[in-house]
Design an enzyme around this catalytic site. Sequence first.
Site, short mmCIF file in Angstrom:
data_model
loop_
_atom_site.label_atom_id
_atom_site.label_comp_id
_atom_site.label_asym_id
_atom_site.label_seq_id
_atom_site.Cartn_x
_atom_site.Cartn_y
_atom_site.Cartn_z
N LYS A 11 43.76 38.96 -16.34
CA LYS A 11 43.33 40.34 -16.05
C LYS A 11 42.71 41.07 -17.26
O LYS A 11 41.54 40.88 -17.53
CB LYS A 11 44.49 41.14 -15.45
CG LYS A 11 44.87 40.64 -14.04
CD LYS A 11 45.60 41.68 -13.21
CE LYS A 11 45.67 41.28 -11.74
NZ LYS A 11 46.86 40.56 -11.33
N ASP A 62 55.28 35.99 -17.07
CA ASP A 62 53.96 36.24 -16.50
C ASP A 62 53.48 37.62 -16.95
O ASP A 62 53.94 38.64 -16.45
CB ASP A 62 54.05 36.15 -14.97
CG ASP A 62 52.71 36.38 -14.28
OD1 ASP A 62 51.79 36.95 -14.91
OD2 ASP A 62 52.58 36.00 -13.10
N PHE A 93 55.20 38.30 -7.99
CA PHE A 93 53.89 37.74 -7.63
C PHE A 93 53.35 36.92 -8.78
O PHE A 93 53.29 37.39 -9.91
CB PHE A 93 52.90 38.87 -7.30
CG PHE A 93 51.53 38.36 -6.92
CD1 PHE A 93 51.29 37.88 -5.64
CD2 PHE A 93 50.50 38.34 -7.84
CE1 PHE A 93 50.04 37.39 -5.28
CE2 PHE A 93 49.25 37.85 -7.49
CZ PHE A 93 49.02 37.38 -6.21
#
Length: 426
Positions: free
Chosen positions: A267, A238, A154
């Site tokens: 995040k 990522d 993702f």
Amino acid sequence: MTSADTQSVSETAAVSPWQDDAARDLTRNVGDRMALFVRGEGAYLWDAEGRRYLDFLAGIAVVSLGHAHPVFVEAVSRQAATLAHVSNYFATPSQLALAATLKRLAGTGPSGRVYFGNSGAEANEAAFKLARLHGRSADGTVVRPRILALKDAFHGRTMGTLALTGKPYMQEPFLPMTPGVEFLDSTIEALEEAMDDRVAALFVEPIKGEAGVVALPEGYLEAAREITARHGALLIVDEIQTGAGRTGAWFGFQHAGITPDAITVAKGIGSGFPIGALITFGAAGDLFYPGTHGSTFGGNALGTAVASAVLGEIERADLLTNATVQGDRVRAAIAAIDSPLVAGTRGQGLLIGVALHEPVAGAVVAAAQQHGLIVNAANDRTIRLAPPLVIGDVEVDEFADLFSRALGAVHDALLPDDTDPSEVSA
Ligand SMILES: *Cc1c(COP(=O)(O)O)cnc(C)c1O
């Protein structure tokens, strides 16, 4: 509107006003909201009825310092009262300080560079454009049209990052995708086979968080570094979910001891303030040139000051060590739960996937919430845990109690076949 309409609206509103507001006023891109939270403190949340919940999701690995941490509150307040935003025509001390800190924590050395956006998807969009720039020769010919990413990984929901996201069901409603991306099995052999000199970049999550906290095979990042380097392709990691100390290192790639060409973060670095960044290593930092990318809000003084304070507190309080120590305690607590539903745990530090034998993750999440515990179903057989990095023994012990009771409730309710027949007839 007739008086009857008015009456029915206000009657409904009296029963569940916020569910009605949400159903009427918010786009339907996600399912029904599960609760209305009004306040948080540390690892706890309170809903509108005053019920307290232990938050073992932290806004999906975001609220690294826990809710309303004094360092966060102070940084937001102080910077808001000083300078919030000036656009990227100008620099601010807080932006420069955060760039220097991210370079140090990522270990880029002096040649590292930082691009700031406001979310994970924006960080990955920047990385995607970095890969495209790397794929052009000096005269502008596209010599590396291919980009590799992993199946089931993702990387975001914008059109660019969706094209990088190896989940066909997410892409399907939005076809056609931005071209050039190919999805590989997460094996070193598949990478070796797919790689050639027409590949601009490989995108990879150190642990596939959204896929259910799934680790890469042993040695994958080391091999990916060697294979991409051999073919002149960028290795872009990522770290949006795995970064900011969550796995017990500042960034997940550091466990493998490699040097990537770029990483993306978001995040946890803002602990609730929206911010994302692309961090380049070495020559990759020379790819962007004036006019090639930008964001009005990106790198604003407010967000960068908050992220600096958050990273400073993670460092000061040694929350990397805490993530390792408490992550081990959470895993041990789950191993000690006597539930036939639990198959085991995955993940590292405080990014944990609890594998279930049955596709009942949604029911476990609902039962946990009823017991005052917030967890997440990454898929129907995996519960994802990503609590604040500040949790201590008390929170872990409480988690173990609440989680085992939630598992028990689901087991009793959904799998009566396994229960003692005498209990059922009684
Ligand atoms: C959450 C996440 C993203 C997207 O971040 P947003 O801030 O939601 O845009 C990208 N990659 C990974 C690995 C993530 O966990």
